[in-house]
Scaffold this active site. Sequence first.
Site, mmCIF file in Angstrom:
data_model
loop_
_atom_site.group_PDB
_atom_site.id
_atom_site.type_symbol
_atom_site.label_atom_id
_atom_site.label_comp_id
_atom_site.label_asym_id
_atom_site.label_seq_id
_atom_site.Cartn_x
_atom_site.Cartn_y
_atom_site.Cartn_z
ATOM 1 C CB THR A 105 23.555 45.782 42.609
ATOM 2 O OG1 THR A 105 24.955 45.515 42.608
ATOM 3 C CG2 THR A 105 23.087 46.007 41.188
ATOM 4 C CB ALA A 121 22.728 52.413 41.364
ATOM 5 C CB SER A 142 29.058 50.031 36.634
ATOM 6 O OG SER A 142 29.057 48.788 35.975
ATOM 7 C CG ASP A 162 39.805 47.582 47.417
ATOM 8 O OD1 ASP A 162 39.379 47.608 46.254
ATOM 9 O OD2 ASP A 162 40.322 48.567 47.986
ATOM 10 N NE ARG A 172 45.203 52.126 48.548
ATOM 11 C CZ ARG A 172 45.104 52.299 47.247
ATOM 12 N NH1 ARG A 172 44.101 51.756 46.569
ATOM 13 N NH2 ARG A 172 45.988 53.010 46.596
ATOM 14 N N GLY A 193 30.946 19.301 18.899
ATOM 15 C CA GLY A 193 29.485 19.233 19.019
ATOM 16 C C GLY A 193 29.046 18.717 20.382
ATOM 17 C CD GLU A 235 32.472 40.007 44.889
ATOM 18 O OE1 GLU A 235 33.578 40.498 45.143
ATOM 19 O OE2 GLU A 235 32.020 39.002 45.459
HETATM 20 N N1 CAA Z 1 39.002 51.983 48.891
HETATM 21 C C1 CAA Z 1 38.682 53.039 49.652
HETATM 22 N N2 CAA Z 1 38.171 54.196 49.118
HETATM 23 C C2 CAA Z 1 37.979 54.234 47.793
HETATM 24 C C3 CAA Z 1 38.270 53.145 46.954
HETATM 25 C C4 CAA Z 1 38.814 51.990 47.556
HETATM 26 N N3 CAA Z 1 39.127 50.923 46.819
HETATM 27 N N4 CAA Z 1 37.956 53.481 45.681
HETATM 28 C C5 CAA Z 1 37.480 54.733 45.700
HETATM 29 N N5 CAA Z 1 37.509 55.201 46.988
HETATM 30 C C6 CAA Z 1 37.123 56.537 47.442
HETATM 31 C C7 CAA Z 1 37.845 57.626 46.655
HETATM 32 O O1 CAA Z 1 39.071 57.958 47.260
HETATM 33 C C8 CAA Z 1 36.878 58.756 46.726
HETATM 34 O O2 CAA Z 1 37.012 59.362 48.010
HETATM 35 P P1 CAA Z 1 36.634 60.915 48.299
HETATM 36 O O3 CAA Z 1 35.163 60.961 48.399
HETATM 37 O O4 CAA Z 1 37.294 61.189 49.601
HETATM 38 O O5 CAA Z 1 37.174 61.708 47.165
HETATM 39 C C9 CAA Z 1 35.523 58.074 46.702
HETATM 40 O O6 CAA Z 1 35.751 56.725 47.155
HETATM 41 C C10 CAA Z 1 34.893 58.041 45.331
HETATM 42 O O7 CAA Z 1 35.798 57.372 44.460
HETATM 43 P P2 CAA Z 1 35.668 57.493 42.870
HETATM 44 O O8 CAA Z 1 35.652 58.927 42.477
HETATM 45 O O9 CAA Z 1 36.701 56.618 42.269
HETATM 46 O O10 CAA Z 1 34.188 56.876 42.638
HETATM 47 P P3 CAA Z 1 33.371 56.613 41.320
HETATM 48 O O11 CAA Z 1 31.973 57.031 41.533
HETATM 49 O O12 CAA Z 1 34.079 57.157 40.128
HETATM 50 O O13 CAA Z 1 33.292 54.996 41.261
HETATM 51 C C11 CAA Z 1 33.974 52.747 40.834
HETATM 52 C C12 CAA Z 1 34.334 54.151 41.368
HETATM 53 C C13 CAA Z 1 35.300 52.006 40.889
HETATM 54 C C14 CAA Z 1 33.476 52.742 39.417
HETATM 55 C C15 CAA Z 1 32.960 52.089 41.767
HETATM 56 O O14 CAA Z 1 31.695 52.706 41.656
HETATM 57 C C16 CAA Z 1 32.818 50.585 41.547
HETATM 58 O O15 CAA Z 1 33.617 49.780 42.050
HETATM 59 N N6 CAA Z 1 31.788 50.173 40.791
HETATM 60 C C17 CAA Z 1 31.494 48.729 40.635
HETATM 61 C C18 CAA Z 1 30.548 48.294 41.700
HETATM 62 C C19 CAA Z 1 30.530 46.810 41.866
HETATM 63 O O16 CAA Z 1 31.544 46.135 41.884
HETATM 64 N N7 CAA Z 1 29.340 46.281 42.071
HETATM 65 C C20 CAA Z 1 29.181 44.896 42.346
HETATM 66 C C21 CAA Z 1 28.147 44.706 43.380
HETATM 67 S S1 CAA Z 1 28.398 43.372 44.452
HETATM 68 C C22 CAA Z 1 28.062 41.984 43.590
HETATM 69 O O17 CAA Z 1 27.956 41.939 42.417
HETATM 70 C C23 CAA Z 1 28.031 40.772 44.408
HETATM 71 C C24 CAA Z 1 26.887 39.877 44.250
HETATM 72 O O18 CAA Z 1 25.954 39.877 45.033
HETATM 73 C C25 CAA Z 1 26.980 38.834 43.260
#
Ligand code: CAA
Length: 405
Positions: A138, A142, A144, A252, A323, A352, A375
């Site tokens: 994060t 940037a 989400s 995942d 997966r 309360g 996450e």
């Molecule tokens: N596994 C493998 N590949 C994946 C995938 C997955 N689960 N999901 C997407 N991809 C691949 C796609 O196939 C695609 O591949 P190509 O380049 O070959 O086409 C590529 O990744 C891009 O995928 P999208 O078009 O779906 O990507 P997007 O920009 O639309 O974003 C999103 C997808 C799901 C919104 C993603 O950005 C996301 O998960 N955002 C949330 C981020 C997040 O969880 N942040 C938390 C940070 S960690 C944290 O909080 C922990 C802490 O320290 C407390």
Amino acid sequence: MTTIEEPIATSAGISFSLTDEQRELRRLARDFAEKEIRAKAAEYDEHSTHPVDVIAKAHEVGLMNPHLPEEYGGLGLRTFDGMLIGEELAWGCSGIATAIVANTLGAAPVMLAGNDEQKRRWLPPLVESPILCAFGLTEPNAGSDVSGIQTTAVLDGDEYVINGSKMFITNAGHADWLVVFASTDKSKGHRGLSAFVVPTESNGVVVEKHLDKMGQRSTDTSAMAFGDVRVPAENLLGEEGEGFKIAMRTLDFTRPGTAAGAVGVAQAAFEYAVEYAKTRVQFGQPIAMNQGVNFLVADMATEIEAARLLVWQAAWLLDQGRRATLQSSFAKRFAADTAMKVTTDAVQIFGGYGYMKEYPVEKLMRDAKLFQIYEGTSQIQRLVIAREIFLPRSYGAAASVPRDE
Ligand code: CAA
């Protein structure tokens, strides 16, 4: 409450029974949560204390880094077993628990995408002593939108030079190393992101500030800056351009564990609310006799059980080497929203008193909120779920950690 922990005989290939080892592991985690975590939860929450002593004890008794493969010195526990630990630790206090389990998130990119040499370098030290690692995804602009990462990594000879900033990094102020996601080619968008292991003692790494949070206050969450940080090219995980997918595969794998923590918080709030409802007398009888309270408690119990089942299902899929993008998001979305609802209703049952810091449910409600945010927010989980429904894609390698069996 009867839970799915009881063995259910089945001939249909599905069993909800735990093995003796899993029961023992869960008992160990519950005892630890009760004696070592709950005892300190309120004080550490108040002062936002990094729980270095609890982390050391968790490491000593084998409740940290459960998934590190045996060939790198780790316990090699299944993803499922980590769910049992994660729920119990968070039952004790999700702030302290997050400080302990965040190593799983930090180490996952190395486990999933590192080569043998990288795994030998970075994983065994986590087993040898209670050192911490972190996940640097994060950024201030940037969250989400992972593809919007601005941090850059430029190859200069046999080193990468990293510049940028990271935000909301768990354990940043105490980690020995973290995986930093940075762009090696901005023209390629998400396909230009790469992942690097960066030791925090590297010149140019600055932990900017410990952030003052609403809940889960005993987990350190900090902002970081990277100014001309040089790391050897061998610290690149996978190939250049694979960073986005490494991040997604990591999430995942880790989202079910976060969801398990949410279940633990909900379970704790439920238990407090039930006990309170049995002893709080109003209108001449315990409030547990009132249908209004019954209905709240019945929904709590049902939703906690459903959340736990979703967590178990996602972990089970990962352990099959399959997966689990959809099921991980099911679990994370539902468990986080359940924790928020259950803790809010627990405060309601306490009335309360529930709103007072003197009683435990106030903290649980503050802690629960974060599960809907980190996450991936609950809205991002819904986005992932909807995409899996309307645009199912094959992502190649599964998120599970490879194992020998
Ligand atoms: N596994 C493998 N590949 C994946 C995938 C997955 N689960 N999901 C997407 N991809 C691949 C796609 O196939 C695609 O591949 P190509 O380049 O070959 O086409 C590529 O990744 C891009 O995928 P999208 O078009 O779906 O990507 P997007 O920009 O639309 O974003 C999103 C997808 C799901 C919104 C993603 O950005 C996301 O998960 N955002 C949330 C981020 C997040 O969880 N942040 C938390 C940070 S960690 C944290 O909080 C922990 C802490 O320290 C407390």
